[in-house]
Design a protein around this motif. Structure first.
Motif, PDB file in Angstrom:
ATOM      1  N   GLY A 214       0.813  -1.206   0.000  1.00 23.68           N
ATOM      2  CA  GLY A 214       0.000   0.000   0.000  1.00 23.68           C
ATOM      3  C   GLY A 214       0.843   1.251   0.000  1.00 23.68           C
ATOM      4  N   VAL A 215       0.156   2.378   0.012  1.00 22.60           N
ATOM      5  CA  VAL A 215       0.791   3.691   0.101  1.00 22.60           C
ATOM      6  C   VAL A 215      -0.040   4.533   1.062  1.00 22.60           C
ATOM      7  N   PHE A 216       0.553   5.615   1.566  1.00 25.90           N
ATOM      8  CA  PHE A 216      -0.198   6.537   2.393  1.00 25.90           C
ATOM      9  C   PHE A 216      -0.940   7.521   1.494  1.00 25.90           C
ATOM     10  N   ALA A 217      -2.228   7.658   1.737  1.00 20.40           N
ATOM     11  CA  ALA A 217      -3.072   8.582   0.977  1.00 20.40           C
ATOM     12  C   ALA A 217      -4.076   9.192   1.946  1.00 20.40           C
ATOM     13  N   PRO A 218      -4.536  10.413   1.670  1.00 21.75           N
ATOM     14  CA  PRO A 218      -5.434  11.086   2.616  1.00 21.75           C
ATOM     15  C   PRO A 218      -6.803  10.417   2.717  1.00 21.75           C
TER      16      PRO A 218
ATOM     17  N   TYR B 184      -2.858   4.291   5.469  1.00 16.07           N
ATOM     18  CA  TYR B 184      -2.190   3.315   4.615  1.00 16.07           C
ATOM     19  C   TYR B 184      -3.257   2.584   3.801  1.00 16.07           C
ATOM     20  N   THR B 185      -3.162   2.673   2.472  1.00 12.87           N
ATOM     21  CA  THR B 185      -4.222   2.246   1.564  1.00 12.87           C
ATOM     22  C   THR B 185      -3.667   1.280   0.526  1.00 12.87           C
ATOM     23  N   ALA B 186      -4.409   0.218   0.247  1.00  8.70           N
ATOM     24  CA  ALA B 186      -3.949  -0.817  -0.685  1.00  8.70           C
ATOM     25  C   ALA B 186      -3.776  -0.256  -2.094  1.00  8.70           C
ATOM     26  N   THR B 187      -2.837  -0.852  -2.831  1.00 12.12           N
ATOM     27  CA  THR B 187      -2.555  -0.431  -4.210  1.00 12.12           C
ATOM     28  C   THR B 187      -2.932  -1.505  -5.221  1.00 12.12           C
ATOM     29  N   LEU B 188      -3.786  -2.426  -4.820  1.00 11.37           N
ATOM     30  CA  LEU B 188      -4.217  -3.474  -5.757  1.00 11.37           C
ATOM     31  C   LEU B 188      -5.036  -2.890  -6.907  1.00 11.37           C
ATOM     32  N   LEU B 189      -5.861  -1.889  -6.624  1.00 11.72           N
ATOM     33  CA  LEU B 189      -6.793  -1.376  -7.628  1.00 11.72           C
ATOM     34  C   LEU B 189      -6.113  -0.895  -8.912  1.00 11.72           C
ATOM     35  N   PRO B 190      -5.109   0.005  -8.871  1.00 10.05           N
ATOM     36  CA  PRO B 190      -4.520   0.469 -10.136  1.00 10.05           C
ATOM     37  C   PRO B 190      -3.896  -0.658 -10.943  1.00 10.05           C
ATOM     38  N   LYS B 191      -3.424  -1.694 -10.283  1.00  8.92           N
ATOM     39  CA  LYS B 191      -2.868  -2.836 -11.009  1.00  8.92           C
ATOM     40  C   LYS B 191      -3.962  -3.563 -11.776  1.00  8.92           C
ATOM     41  N   LEU B 192      -5.111  -3.732 -11.148  1.00  9.92           N
ATOM     42  CA  LEU B 192      -6.226  -4.410 -11.817  1.00  9.92           C
ATOM     43  C   LEU B 192      -6.770  -3.570 -12.971  1.00  9.92           C
ATOM     44  N   VAL B 193      -6.911  -2.269 -12.754  1.00 12.30           N
ATOM     45  CA  VAL B 193      -7.438  -1.387 -13.795  1.00 12.30           C
ATOM     46  C   VAL B 193      -6.494  -1.349 -14.994  1.00 12.30           C
TER      47      VAL B 193
END
Length: 309
Positions: free
Chosen positions: A205-209, A216-225
């Protein structure tokens, strides 16, 4: 060799399963009345849930008065109690009764249009309202795949899987094999579900507001898109206390489609915020969303240390 279940966990599992089975035939009205009795008890006697809920509300609604925040915390814990009581209804109730408790479906065209274009649909399903009712509806109307992590009480695994899969959902593990299954489902123009508001493990994940604070938020979504050109929507089952539920599908914040992970994660958190705005009391505020902290790094002024739990 797997660790055998403890006597305590076995007793807990049996009690929980008995509760769900005994309530499976009860309707939303009865279950809400029970939740209104239990919720205040949770707020008064469950220190952990009360303190985390109130701490989160201070972070996300800093301008709200203390009395209003206390009322919101109490209402939120009542809704969380309702979700727990409704699991038997969602997983074991007569499908016709569960379907009839859904009084409105808003935004279904977002899913239908994507599938008509030959695109898969990624449904971001935050912990709002009753996400098990959302799973019931999605798996009743679309080929649907979701990631699944076994419950902490291992003896509840079988009943959990049976409940979530009974209308045709396919559950896949939270590992690379599960990600591969999600990709295949999207390429078949099917729908998949992702929990957007759980903290991933370090490195995933990465830190996002989130309400203005780094989460701390997962980064799976952009990979799937990036690999499927899927449509992203937010989906929730909003409780209509004492009457039933209504499903809301909301168009995603456009930033979720960015290849930049921080930008995409920011869009994901904005989607969760938009869902919460439907009724803040129905969000599960007792989850420690800000548990991971940003460490101070020399030369990186945007990285700072904070701890709220």
């Amino acid at each position: 060799m797997a660790t055998p279940p403890s006597r305590t966990s076995t007793i807990q599992a049996r009690a929980i399963k008995m509760l769900w089975r005994s309530l499976a035939g009860r309707g939303p009205g009865t279950l809400w009345r029970l939740a209104r009795l239990i919720g205040p008890l949770v707020h008064r006697f469950s220190r952990r849930e009360r303190e985390v809920t109130e701490t989160n509300l201070v972070q996300v609604y800093p301008d709200m008065g203390a009395a209003e925040r206390r009322r919101l915390a109490g209402d939120s814990l009542t809704h969380s109690a309702a979700t727990m009581l409704e699991i038997g209804f969602a997983w074991m109730g007569e499908p016709e009764r569960v379907e009839s408790s859904l009084l409105a479906i808003h935004g279904r065209e977002l899913l239908d249009e994507a599938r008509a274009e030959g695109r898969g649909v990624i449904v971001l399903a935050p912990h709002f309202g009753n996400w098990e009712i959302l799973n019931f509806w999605l798996s009743s109307h679309f080929p649907f795949t979701a990631m699944y992590e076994p419950p902490k009480i291992g003896e509840l695994d079988a009943v959990t899987r049976a409940g979530r899969e009974r209308m045709g959902a396919s559950l896949v593990p939270t590992n690379p094999r599960g990600v591969a299954a999600l990709l295949k489902a999207l390429k078949r123009s099917e729908a998949i579900g992702i929990l957007p508001d759980q903290e991933p493990s370090w490195g995933s994940g990465v830190f996002a507001p989130f309400f203005g604070r780094p989460a701390y938020t997962a980064t799976l979504l952009p990979k799937l898109v990036a690999r499927t050109e899927a449509r992203v929507v937010t989906g929730v089952a909003r409780r209509l206390p004492g009457r039933g539920f209504e499903i809301h599908f909301l168009a995603a914040d456009e930033r979720v489609y960015s290849a930049d992970e921080v930008t995409s994660a920011t869009g994901v958190n904005a989607c969760v915020e938009a869902a919460i705005a439907l009724d803040p009391a129905q969000y599960q505020w007792e989850y420690k969303r800000y548990r991971k902290v940003i460490q101070e790094q020399e030369g990186h002024p945007d990285h700072r240390r904070f701890r709220i739990y």
